[in-house]
Every structure is written in C-alpha cells, then in structure tokens.
Design a protein around this motif. Structure first.
Motif, short mmCIF file in Angstrom:
data_model
loop_
_atom_site.label_atom_id
_atom_site.label_comp_id
_atom_site.label_asym_id
_atom_site.label_seq_id
_atom_site.Cartn_x
_atom_site.Cartn_y
_atom_site.Cartn_z
N TYR B 19 1.08 -1.63 0.04
CA TYR B 19 -0.03 0.18 0.50
C TYR B 19 1.31 1.11 0.04
CZ TYR B 19 -3.27 3.47 1.38
OH TYR B 19 -3.75 4.61 2.15
N THR B 23 0.93 4.44 -2.60
CA THR B 23 0.35 5.61 -2.63
C THR B 23 1.93 6.54 -1.99
OG1 THR B 23 -0.40 4.40 -0.27
CG2 THR B 23 -1.42 4.81 -2.12
N HIS B 24 2.79 6.00 -1.34
CA HIS B 24 3.19 7.09 0.06
C HIS B 24 5.26 7.11 -0.76
CE1 HIS B 24 5.00 8.79 3.05
NE2 HIS B 24 3.70 9.08 2.62
N VAL B 28 6.03 11.98 -3.63
CA VAL B 28 4.56 12.35 -2.29
C VAL B 28 5.43 13.04 -0.68
CG1 VAL B 28 3.19 11.60 -0.65
CG2 VAL B 28 3.21 10.30 -2.88
N ILE B 42 -4.16 10.95 3.13
CA ILE B 42 -2.70 9.94 3.31
C ILE B 42 -3.16 9.41 5.04
CG2 ILE B 42 -0.43 9.71 4.00
CD1 ILE B 42 0.21 11.86 2.60
N GLY B 45 -6.31 7.59 4.54
CA GLY B 45 -6.51 6.09 3.96
C GLY B 45 -5.17 4.68 4.79
#
Lengths: 392, 309
Positions: B19, B23-24, B28, B42, B45
């Motif tokens: 994950y 996403t990171h 970011v 964030i 999430g």
C-alpha cells in the motif's frame, strides 16, 4: 513467534542436563572444562563414543542413522546444556556437522551404510581437505590430482590447514581429476582413510603455541573407486553443499561458548576493577549486544525451514560472529591490562582470555575471510555486479 | 520455541508495504515537503486500512493486535519514510493508554479523527501536537514543545521499540537506494558497484541490518509478553537499529558521491528521519547505560548456569 520453551521442552532440557552432568561428574570428570581443542585427544575420542552410545552425538540426524530427529528447539536446548555442563568441544565436529550431512544429502545408500553409523557412534573422526598452499580464498584453483588406477583413486598433492588431521581417521579431499581443467570444473570429492603410507601429516604451530591444524601431503595415496561423493567432476557442487551445512545448528553451541567467554570477561572486569571504567563498561555492553544479534539472528535463520532459499541472514552470519569475537579478544586484553601479557613459569601456555585474544585472530580468516564474505553478501545477497575473476 | 512470524503477520506487513509503495513514493515526500507536510487524505487512507486502530481493543472497534504486529508495520512506515505520525499515535500512544485502562475515546482514534500524543521527559517534544512549534532536522516531522510530568517506563520502552522498528525499515530503504545507484552509475568503464571498495561497505550495512532485525522482533515479543527483562531487550534493539541506520545512512551518501549531499536526491529524507529517531526515546548513551547497568549492576545474572534465549 513463540520464544519461551514448552513444558515438554523443559523436560527435555532436564534430561539433557541430568545426563551431561552425570557424565561430567563421573567417568569423564577429567575432561570437564577443557577449552583447548588439542588437549586430551584420546579421552575426547572416548567421549565421542560415549555420546554415540547414548544417542546424544548427532541428535539432529534422522533416528535411522543414530540421531534423534530433534527439533530446532531441542537442538538449542542440547547445545545450551552441553556448554553449561562444561563439556569440551567436539573433536568430531567435522564428521557430525559437515561430513555426515554431506553423505546424507549426496551419498549412495551403500556409502550411508558404510559411514553414517560409525560417525554417529563417534568411531570415525573426519577432517577436511579443502585448502591448498595455492588455493585459499580462491578455493576452486585446487591442484591436488586424483586419477583412477586399477579400481582405486590415486591422489598426489598437498592440502593445508587441515584441523585435527593428526587425530582423524578419514579426510575428505577435493581433487582435480580432469587433466587440463581450471576452476570449479573437473573436480571430484573423495573420502580417504588417513592411516596409509601415502599420507603424511605435519603440524603447524599457531601464534598461540598450539598445533591444531596441519599440512597434509598425498604421495600416491589411495582410496577405493567408490569412495567419491557425487559423480566424477561434481566435486565443486558437493563442496559448496557441504559449506552450506557450516551455517547450521552448530552455531548455537558456538554461541553458548561465546556467552561463557563474555561472562568470564565480565567476571575478570569485576575482580580487577576494570568494570568501573566507563569506556570498558560501554565496550562490554557492545559485546553483549553483538552476542544478542548473533543469537536472535541464528534463531531466525534456523527457524526458516526453506533452506533452499538464500537468506540474507545466512550469508551474513560468518562475518558477524568472526568480527565480534575478534573484538571480544581485544576487549579481554584491555580488561586484563598488562597482567594479560605475562604468564607464570617458562612454558608458552596462556590462560583462557589471552588464548581467546590470540585464537580469535584466526576467526576473520578461516572458513572464508571477511573480504570473501563481503563479496558474497554484496554479489549474492544484494545482487551487485561481479568482480572480474581471472579466466573461470 | 519458534522464531518465525505467522503467515497472517507476514501478510499484514506485506499489504502495508504494498500500500505504501503504491501510494507513498518519493514524489509524495517531495510534494509534502513543498506543501506543508501533511495531507488528510494520506491519514484517512491509513485509518481506512485499520492501522490507526491496530492496537485498539476489538471492544472499541480496533483490530486488537499486539506490539509484534505493530513493530512489523512500524518498519514498513520507516521503509516508506511515512511522514504522518501513525507510529507515534497508534503504536506508542494507544498501547500506553490501553495498558492504563484508559480506553475512552479510542473509537475516535480508530476512525482517524483523534490522535494520541503523550509526552515523556526523555522526549521534550511531540509529533503533530499543540504547543510552540519546533523545526526538526527531519523536514517532514512536525514537532511541538511538550511538558511532561511523568516518566513512565512503559511509554519509554514502547517509544524506543517503535523507533528501532522504524530504523530497520529506513535502513533497508537506504541500502536499496544505494545498491540501485551503484548498479547504474558508471565510472572507469564499469558500474561503480563492481568495485570492492564500494561493495564491501554496502555488505557491512547489510550485515548490520540483517542482525538488527531479529533483535527488534525479540524486543517486541518481550515487551508484548511483559517479561521483566523487556527493557534491556528494548535497549539492545534501539542500539542495534541505531547503529545499522547511521552506518547505512553514512554509507549510502558515500556511495552516491556528491549527489548524495544534494537536496535533489531522495536519500536525505530517509537519512534525516534516521538521525531524528536515533535520538528519540533515549539516545545511544542512554540505552548503553541501561545495558551496562543490567550486565554489570547484577540485574542480569551471568555465568554458564544461565540461559540467554
């Protein structure tokens, strides 16, 4: 993760401790507490046989070959109790930890029948013929030659650093059996009886005055044609398989020895006041942490049941313990101060801690130098580009 | 005795890793650095994944897991250089409150609408809380001055453990950045990673990291089981992880050459987080002192009659 021991495991611990303590208080009390590897060899061979009779010699082996099919936890426990009872190190370490598992993994049924029961019974002591004067870190450049002649292997050449060859019965030898080959190709793994006219052994005196390892000369030395493990030309594969066993459960017993050494340093520091010194205190704490790293690292490594996978931890183990112990030797000397630099009397016999200091100079060299270990970690573990390596 | 993680634990850590990887990423971190460090999306999430409630008891709507799972996930937060104060709030503040029986309002923590920040005299500042703002060496860390009235040992130990866990993840990430760079940067007609002078340094980092990890997991289990020796296990872990992280940070910069000294290369985010966490919840001197006391002060029995599992 479950880090305690179950009641069944604690019962097993008691069984180990009771047996070992009884032996060390009884018939074998004369060898209790020996740390030098070359001391009392005959009595220690008898001890190997005693272990074998009682089925404590190779508890991790299958039951059918004289072991106990012991679990990892049981092997941890036995190693702990062995060190705790002050039992000296195994003179058949090579047979139990390296030769036996190699025969078990790669040998024929007939070879298993011929060798394993006697290794398990402590009746056959093995040593290792890998290194040569011109083949150290570059092990694949061995030049000792083997040829088949009249149904026998005939071997000529020289091995070196053969630990305990002078008290061993058999030696396994990596030989070049295909004329004109170089590197890992054309090698064959042979097992040879030591007591024969073609094998001569000369001791090498180490910096601590002891003579644990040897030069071993082969002049038309012989062994039966079926004494090879694997096929002709498969010697490198077998040798590499064998080296993988070196990172096995034996490390657990080794760590209990390390624990005892560190505890002895702590006791010495308390006795002579060095334990008041902030710098010494911090170094002792560092040594303790290093020991914990090895302990939990080995337990994790051994818990991984899929040994076919190259585990980062397995690659890093040798350099970690070797470097740690070399520093431990230096710490021991700094704790003792000048008192560690002299010994009573006229002999070159050192106490445990000065001997630890001297002996641990070898740890970062044998079994793959730190430099070789770092190459392996970087190339096999981290996937970095290979060095140019001659014409292999 | 079994030193393995369960499949469930490994799957959980892997899902968090995936994950965060998805996403990171470093882009970011760049965006946050330019835009004020925090992005509610964030945080939401992380809450949606259940991570804010990982250690909240099931009765309060959490997942009711333990410090071992939290340490595994803290390592993943380190690997991703996660800026949000998930570890501080959910893996340090929450277990401390739960241990004291203060479970009121934890449902808001699970939902992500409340964060827990607990001061301790050893850490006179707190992540993402009220109070006079401080600028951290770590550009993604928002710190505020805090007044601590109580020096609680459990809080200190959980904080130190979770710092250690993040440090091994940070170390892994820095090592892999350095290895990848060494494979593609060429000099003298070959990748610089082929030179022993460089690969041996990275091998030493690998040794330090591989050996620090099990010590961190051991400490997490000891603290979770409430062993009397847990504080010393935590100090082992904090020291081993700090040593691994500082060695890897230093080496990774060296491997990157002059680029490693620039703001442009992502590495410095990980290096600065490592630096900050090495000092948090007891610096090296503090933890050395605890180990020394245990060993030489007589609290940890020595001699061949004592085991050391």
């Amino acid at each position: 993760m479950k880090l305690g021991f179950s009641p069944e495991e604690e019962l097993f611990r008691k069984e180990c401790a009771d047996w070992l303590n009884a032996e060390m208080a009884g018939e074998f009390r004369d060898i209790r507490g020996i740390t030098k590897l070359t001391a009392s060899p005959e009595r220690r061979k008898e001890w190997e046989q005693r272990l074998g009779e009682a089925r404590w010699g190779c508890i991790g082996w299958p039951e059918s070959w004289g072991g106990r099919n012991a679990t990892l936890a049981q092997q941890v426990i036995f190693a702990e109790e062995y060190a705790r009872a002050g039992v000296p190190g195994r003179v058949n370490h090579i047979g139990i930890e390296l030769a036996g598992p190699t025969i078990l993994a790669f040998g024929t049924e007939e070879q298993k029948q011929r060798f394993l029961p006697d290794i398990a019974a402590g009746k056959t002591i093995f040593c290792q013929g890998f290194s040569e004067p011109g083949a150290g870190s570059d092990l694949a450049s061995v030049r000792t030659k083997g040829r088949l002649e009249g149904g026998e292997w005939v071997v000529n050449g020289q091995k070196i650093w053969t630990s305990l060859a002078h008290i061993s019965d058999w030696i396994f030898v990596v030989t070049r059996t295909e004329e004109g080959t170089k590197g890992p190709k054309g090698l064959t793994f042979l097992m040879m009886p030591i007591d024969q006219p073609g094998i001569e052994i000369r001791g090498i005196t180490q910096i601590n005055g002891d003579a644990e390892f040897n030069e071993t000369f082969f002049t038309d030395a012989r062994c039966a044609a079926d004494s090879m493990i694997g096929a002709v030309g498969e010697g490198w594969k077998i040798a590499m398989g064998l080296l993988a066993f070196e990172r096995g459960v034996s490390t657990l017993g080794q760590q209990m020895g390390f624990r005892n050494e560190l505890d002895e340093i702590i006791a010495a520091a308390r006795a002579n006041g060095a334990a008041q010194d902030p710098l010494i205190r911090q170094r002792i704490a560092r040594a303790e942490i290093g020991l914990r790293l090895m302990r939990y690292g080995a337990l994790r490594m051994l818990s991984n049941t899929d040994h076919s996978k190259i585990d980062g931890a397995a690659l890093t183990y040798k350099i970690q313990w070797a470097t740690w112990r070399r520093s431990l030797g230096e710490l021991a000397m700094d704790v003792l101060g000048q008192a560690g630099e002299v010994t009573d009397g006229s002999t070159y016999e050192w106490g445990t801690l000065p001997n630890l200091f001297l002996y641990s100079r070898a740890d970062t060299i044998y079994g793959g130098t730190n430099q070789i270990q770092r190459n392996l970690i970087a190339e096999r573990g981290l996937g970095m580009p290979r060095e140019p390596r001659g014409d292999i | 005795m079994d030193f393995r993680f369960s499949d469930d634990q490994l799957t959980l850590a892997e899902s968090v890793r995936d994950y965060l990887a998805g996403t990171h990423g470093p882009e970011v971190l760049r965006r946050l650095d330019a835009e004020g460090n925090r992005d509610p999306a964030i945080w939401q999430g992380l809450a949606d994944m259940g991570l804010t409630g990982l250690l909240v008891p099931e009765a309060q709507g959490g997942l009711g897991m333990g410090l071992v799972e939290a340490a595994l996930i803290a390592a993943e937060c380190g690997r991703a250089c996660l800026a949000e104060p998930l570890v501080d709030s959910a893996f340090v503040g929450v277990p401390w409150l739960v241990a004291r029986g203060q479970t009121d309002g934890l449902d808001e923590v699970v939902a992500g609408t409340r964060r827990i920040a607990v001061p301790h005299p050893i850490n006179p500042w707190l992540a993402d809380s009220e109070g006079a703002a401080l600028t951290s060496v770590d550009p993604l860390r928002n710190l505020a001055v805090a007044e601590a009235t109580e020096a609680d040992d459990l809080l200190l130990n959980v904080g130190a453990l979770m710092s250690a866990a993040q440090l091994v993840g940070l170390s892994d990430a820095m090592l892999s950045q350095a290895v990848e760079y060494a494979k593609v940067r060429t000099q003298f007609g070959q990748p610089v990673g082929a030179f022993q002078g460089l690969k041996h340094q990275l091998a030493s980092c690998s040794v330090a990291i591989e050996f620090a990890k099990p010590v961190v997991w051991r400490a997490a289990q000891a603290l979770q089981d409430g062993l009397p020796s847990a504080p010393v296990h935590v100090s082992h872990a904090k020291l081993a992880a700090s040593d691994a992280a500082m060695l890897t940070a230093e080496t990774a910069i060296q491997v990157h050459g002059a680029m490693g000294y620039t703001y442009e290369v992502d590495l410095h985010f990980w290096m600065k987080r490592s630096w900050a966490l090495c000092g948090a919840w007891g610096d090296r001197a503090f933890h050395y002192h605890r180990v020394e006391e245990a060993l030489l002060g007589g609290a940890q029995p020595i001699g061949p009659e004592h085991t050391f599992a």
